[in-house]
Structure formats: structure tokens, C-alpha cells
Design a protein around this motif. Structure first.
Motif, PDB file in Angstrom:
ATOM      1  N   ASN A  43       0.792  -1.313   0.159  1.00  0.00           N
ATOM      2  CA  ASN A  43      -0.151   0.139  -0.033  1.00  0.00           C
ATOM      3  C   ASN A  43       0.992   1.214   0.167  1.00  0.00           C
ATOM      4  N   GLY A  44       0.581   2.278  -0.952  1.00  0.00           N
ATOM      5  CA  GLY A  44       1.508   3.505  -0.981  1.00  0.00           C
ATOM      6  C   GLY A  44       2.818   3.404  -1.527  1.00  0.00           C
ATOM      7  N   ALA A  45       3.011   2.144  -2.520  1.00  0.00           N
ATOM      8  CA  ALA A  45       4.285   2.037  -3.075  1.00  0.00           C
ATOM      9  C   ALA A  45       4.555   2.953  -4.406  1.00  0.00           C
ATOM     10  N   PRO A  46       5.640   3.203  -4.449  1.00  0.00           N
ATOM     11  CA  PRO A  46       5.800   4.078  -5.792  1.00  0.00           C
ATOM     12  C   PRO A  46       5.505   3.639  -7.164  1.00  0.00           C
ATOM     13  N   GLU A  47       4.858   4.611  -7.871  1.00  0.00           N
ATOM     14  CA  GLU A  47       4.547   4.522  -9.372  1.00  0.00           C
ATOM     15  C   GLU A  47       4.999   5.329 -10.002  1.00  0.00           C
ATOM     16  N   THR A  48       5.609   4.989 -11.010  1.00  0.00           N
ATOM     17  CA  THR A  48       6.314   6.347 -11.963  1.00  0.00           C
ATOM     18  C   THR A  48       5.772   6.109 -13.381  1.00  0.00           C
ATOM     19  N   LEU A  49       5.470   7.366 -13.917  1.00  0.00           N
ATOM     20  CA  LEU A  49       5.309   7.572 -15.645  1.00  0.00           C
ATOM     21  C   LEU A  49       6.236   8.273 -16.000  1.00  0.00           C
ATOM     22  N   ASN A  50       7.131   8.015 -16.941  1.00  0.00           N
ATOM     23  CA  ASN A  50       8.089   8.820 -17.465  1.00  0.00           C
ATOM     24  C   ASN A  50       7.986   9.151 -19.137  1.00  0.00           C
ATOM     25  N   PHE A  51       8.129  10.036 -19.688  1.00  0.00           N
ATOM     26  CA  PHE A  51       7.724  10.309 -21.189  1.00  0.00           C
ATOM     27  C   PHE A  51       8.979  11.294 -21.580  1.00  0.00           C
ATOM     28  N   GLY A  60      15.330  18.211 -26.677  1.00  0.00           N
ATOM     29  CA  GLY A  60      14.369  17.351 -25.976  1.00  0.00           C
ATOM     30  C   GLY A  60      13.697  17.732 -25.060  1.00  0.00           C
ATOM     31  N   LEU A  61      12.413  16.888 -24.685  1.00  0.00           N
ATOM     32  CA  LEU A  61      11.642  17.167 -23.595  1.00  0.00           C
ATOM     33  C   LEU A  61      11.659  16.013 -22.795  1.00  0.00           C
ATOM     34  N   SER A  62      11.336  16.098 -21.456  1.00  0.00           N
ATOM     35  CA  SER A  62      11.265  15.057 -20.754  1.00  0.00           C
ATOM     36  C   SER A  62      10.406  15.157 -19.691  1.00  0.00           C
ATOM     37  N   PHE A  63       9.484  14.305 -19.258  1.00  0.00           N
ATOM     38  CA  PHE A  63       8.393  14.508 -18.434  1.00  0.00           C
ATOM     39  C   PHE A  63       8.249  13.128 -17.467  1.00  0.00           C
ATOM     40  N   TYR A  64       8.336  13.335 -16.154  1.00  0.00           N
ATOM     41  CA  TYR A  64       7.852  12.122 -15.096  1.00  0.00           C
ATOM     42  C   TYR A  64       6.835  12.467 -14.188  1.00  0.00           C
ATOM     43  N   SER A  65       6.139  11.559 -13.876  1.00  0.00           N
ATOM     44  CA  SER A  65       5.223  11.828 -12.725  1.00  0.00           C
ATOM     45  C   SER A  65       5.398  10.565 -11.756  1.00  0.00           C
ATOM     46  N   ASP A  66       5.706  11.040 -10.298  1.00  0.00           N
ATOM     47  CA  ASP A  66       5.940  10.018  -9.569  1.00  0.00           C
ATOM     48  C   ASP A  66       5.059  10.123  -8.380  1.00  0.00           C
ATOM     49  N   GLU A  67       4.394   8.925  -7.931  1.00  0.00           N
ATOM     50  CA  GLU A  67       3.336   8.961  -6.949  1.00  0.00           C
ATOM     51  C   GLU A  67       3.771   8.123  -5.872  1.00  0.00           C
ATOM     52  N   ILE A  68       3.982   8.654  -4.615  1.00  0.00           N
ATOM     53  CA  ILE A  68       4.508   7.689  -3.575  1.00  0.00           C
ATOM     54  C   ILE A  68       3.692   8.068  -2.240  1.00  0.00           C
ATOM     55  N   GLY A  69       2.760   7.108  -1.749  1.00  0.00           N
ATOM     56  CA  GLY A  69       1.816   7.332  -0.540  1.00  0.00           C
ATOM     57  C   GLY A  69       1.181   8.508  -0.952  1.00  0.00           C
ATOM     58  N   ILE A  70       1.216   9.597  -0.157  1.00  0.00           N
ATOM     59  CA  ILE A  70       0.157  10.711  -0.099  1.00  0.00           C
ATOM     60  C   ILE A  70       0.964  11.619  -1.066  1.00  0.00           C
ATOM     61  N   ASP A 126       2.616  17.890  -4.660  1.00  0.00           N
ATOM     62  CA  ASP A 126       1.289  17.603  -4.216  1.00  0.00           C
ATOM     63  C   ASP A 126       1.443  16.634  -2.997  1.00  0.00           C
ATOM     64  N   VAL A 127       0.917  17.070  -1.774  1.00  0.00           N
ATOM     65  CA  VAL A 127       0.814  16.099  -0.743  1.00  0.00           C
ATOM     66  C   VAL A 127      -0.800  16.329  -0.150  1.00  0.00           C
ATOM     67  N   ASP A 128      -1.414  15.063  -0.340  1.00  0.00           N
ATOM     68  CA  ASP A 128      -2.828  15.158   0.296  1.00  0.00           C
ATOM     69  C   ASP A 128      -2.688  14.424   1.372  1.00  0.00           C
ATOM     70  N   PHE A 129      -3.048  15.402   2.518  1.00  0.00           N
ATOM     71  CA  PHE A 129      -3.280  14.987   3.949  1.00  0.00           C
ATOM     72  C   PHE A 129      -4.361  14.030   4.077  1.00  0.00           C
ATOM     73  N   SER A 130      -5.450  14.292   3.260  1.00  0.00           N
ATOM     74  CA  SER A 130      -6.657  13.548   3.543  1.00  0.00           C
ATOM     75  C   SER A 130      -6.577  12.138   3.288  1.00  0.00           C
ATOM     76  N   LYS A 131      -5.360  11.463   2.727  1.00  0.00           N
ATOM     77  CA  LYS A 131      -5.386  10.123   2.478  1.00  0.00           C
ATOM     78  C   LYS A 131      -4.730   9.385   3.717  1.00  0.00           C
ATOM     79  N   LEU A 132      -4.242  10.287   4.766  1.00  0.00           N
ATOM     80  CA  LEU A 132      -4.114   9.637   5.773  1.00  0.00           C
ATOM     81  C   LEU A 132      -5.095   8.852   6.712  1.00  0.00           C
ATOM     82  N   ASN A 133      -4.686   7.769   7.382  1.00  0.00           N
ATOM     83  CA  ASN A 133      -5.933   7.137   7.888  1.00  0.00           C
ATOM     84  C   ASN A 133      -5.407   6.777   9.500  1.00  0.00           C
TER      85      ASN A 133
END
Length: 315
Positions: free
Chosen positions: A68-76, A89-99, A134-141
Motif C-alpha cells: 500500500n502506497g508503493a511508488p508508481e512512476t510514469l516517464n515520457f 528534447g523534452l522529458s516528463f515524469y510523474s512519481d506518486e508515493i503514498g500521499i 502535491d501532498v494530500d493529507f486526507s489520504k492519511l488514516n
């Protein structure tokens, strides 16, 4: 890597634990990739334009599946030469980890100098862009949601910071390459006014390299490595060994020191399309709670290469 200071409330302490568990694993700081040998532009802007054609790459990584909350990465990324010596060139990544979720977009520029008439080139690269946190504290339980420390919580939304990076990329035709880079030389501090805390992102230094050996008319062997260093964390080291059959099928294995062992599979569908997959088996205690990591790679290329360069290329 993120370091937290001035912890004074229960809510902030929980936030720290969540992010540290998600981001800190035996040397991992920035987003990590098992197929780093095909994703060079993300960490080294000097790579832009080096393939001699318009090159587009996409990569998706799901780390620690089932955790639960493990890293997920999208890179282009995409890059292309605009002259014999200039690449962009142009590079983009989105990295989601936990909250937390980080988006990074940057433009890359390279200038290449031929060092001799035998195909050795040195490229100087610059990277400039933005990082959005971005950090979403509402995801804390929390166990006790009525705890006053969790009241009036404000999430961190769209906190923007600049990205400035640089790199050197030395290559010899299709035989070998060596790169030294820092994707972001700036130290950035993210502030959370609610908990009076801060998170620091520090400069990461990368050293990469690879060599292609001809084993026979059908088989080639390419060992590669990546070293990653950041202040306050152990040196992270990745080594890999890929075998290339008939310029179509790639089979390989990789080892991330004290962290994971991996299997790699790649297929050159056409001269312009390559598919890749990697699976990581974790060697740390987290293996008891997760089902490994999956990584998918796609490269699509358009155009021709410079005279004398083999098509397709290993790197």
C-alpha cells in the motif's frame, strides 16, 4: 532525497513515516529505473539528439506490487537532433508515493563536439524545467481522527520549484558510452506552514556507462552500470548484462546492490519500434509484503541516422 526537520506534532510525524517508508530503500533517492540503459535522457541532457533521429520513449514502473502506497512512476521523453552538433528534447515524469505526488517537466539541450575522425563524440547538456509537488493529507488514516493534531489540516498543492541540470555524454559510435550528470543541481526546500516543517531535495550525481562486445555474427553482449550519489545517503549502484540476438531480441539480468535482482526482456519490433519489460525481485525485508516490481518500456523512432551508424542501435 527528502529530509524532515522541526517535527512537533503527531500528524507531521505520521507524514514523515509514510514518506520515508515509501521513498527510502537502500540507496533509492530519485525515481529508479531498471531499464536505465534505454532511459538515459531523463538523467543526462547530453544524450539529447545522440541517436540521430526523432526518438520518443515511454516508461511505466510499478514498484513493490501489493504494498500500500508503493511508488508508481510514469516517464515520457522525446529528443531529436536539429543540426550535426545540436540536439534538443523534452522529458516528463510523474512519481506518486503514498500521499505525495511529484510532476517534473524539463527541456533538454545538447551540443556535441567530435573528438576525432573515428567516431568519438563528447556532448555537453543542459536541462531546465519545473518540479510540482502535491501532498494530500486526507489520504492519511489515523487511529484517532479526532486527535487535534489532525484537525484543520491543509494539503500541499502545486508547490512549484525550478529544475536546472547539466551533463556530459561521451560516446564512440555504437561501441561504448560514458556519462556524468546532475539532473538538478539546485537544492530545493518545500515548506509546510501548517506543521512548520520542511522537506529538502538535494542534488543527485549520476555516472553511467556501457560497452558492446561482438560475440558472433548473431550475438552481442552489452554490460552497463549506473552509480547514483546524494549527500546523506549510501552510494547506489546498478549493474546489468544484456545479450542481443540478431539485433531483435534482448535478454538480460541486472543487480541493484543490496536491493534487488532483475530480469530484462526486449524486442525490436521494427527498426523504429522497441518494446521492453523488466521484473525486479526485492532482496530486502519488504519482499515479505510485496510481489516484486514491474517496468514496461516503449521506444518509437522516426527518421534516418547519420552516415555510418548502424540501424538499429543498442543504446
Amino acid at each position: 532525497m527528502i529530509n524532515f526537520i522541526n517535527a512537533t506534532t503527531i500528524r507531521r510525524s505520521l507524514y514523515i513515516v509514510v514518506l520515508m517508508l515509501a521513498q527510502m530503500t537502500f540507496g533509492q533517492q530519485d525515481s529508479q529505473y531498471t531499464q536505465y540503459m534505454y532511459n538515459t535522457q531523463t538523467i543526462n541532457p547530453g544524450y539529447a539528439g545522440s541517436r540521430g533521429m526523432l526518438s520518443l520513449t515511454g516508461l511505466y514502473r510499478s514498484q513493490w506490487v501489493g504494498f500500500n502506497g508503493a511508488p508508481e512512476t510514469l516517464n515520457f521523453s522525446f529528443n531529436t537532433p536539429v543540426s550535426e552538433r545540436v540536439g534538443i528534447g523534452l522529458s516528463f515524469y510523474s512519481d506518486e508515493i503514498g500521499i505525495s505526488k511529484e510532476d517534473n517537466i524539463a527541456a533538454d539541450f545538447s551540443y556535441t563536439i567530435p573528438l576525432n575522425d573515428r567516431g568519438t563524440h563528447l556532448a555537453f547538456g543542459l536541462k531546465a524545467g519545473l518540479n510540482i509537488l502535491d501532498v494530500d493529507f486526507s489520504k492519511l488514516n489515523p487511529n484517532n481522527p479526532n486527535d487535534p493534531s489532525f484537525q484543520n489540516s491543509n494539503s500541499i498543492e502545486g508547490q512549484v520549484s525550478p529544475v536546472i541540470g547539466a551533463g556530459l555524454y561521451l560516446r564512440h559510435r555504437d561501441r561504448w558510452y560514458l556519462g556524468l550528470s546532475a539532473p538538478n543541481i539546485l537544492k530545493t526546500t518545500h515548506y509546510d506552514d501548517v506543521t512548520i516543517s520542511a522537506a529538502d531535495e538535494r542534488m543527485h550525481l549520476y555516472l553511467i556507462g556501457g560497452y558492446v562486445f561482438d560475440l558472433s555474427s548473431s550475438w552481442k553482449f552489452k554490460p552497463a552500470f549506473m552509480l547514483k550519489s546524494v549527500q546523506g545517503s549510501p552510494l547506489a549502484a546498478d549493474v546489468s548484462a544484456n545479450f542481443w540476438f540478431n539485433e531483435k531480441l534482448t535478454l538480460g539480468t541486472a543487480y541493484r546492490f543490496d536491493s534487488a535482482v532483475s530480469g530484462l526482456l526486449g524486442f525490436q519490433v521494427t527498426n523504429g519500434i522497441m518494446l521492453g519489460y523488466a521484473y525486479d525481485y526485492d532482496l530486502t525485508d519488504i519482499a515479505e509484503y510485496a510481489n516484486g516490481s514491474h517496468e514496461f518500456f516503449l521506444r518509437f523512432e522516426i527518421g534516418g541516422r547519420s552516415k555510418g551508424v548502424i540501424n538499429p542501435r543498442f543504446f
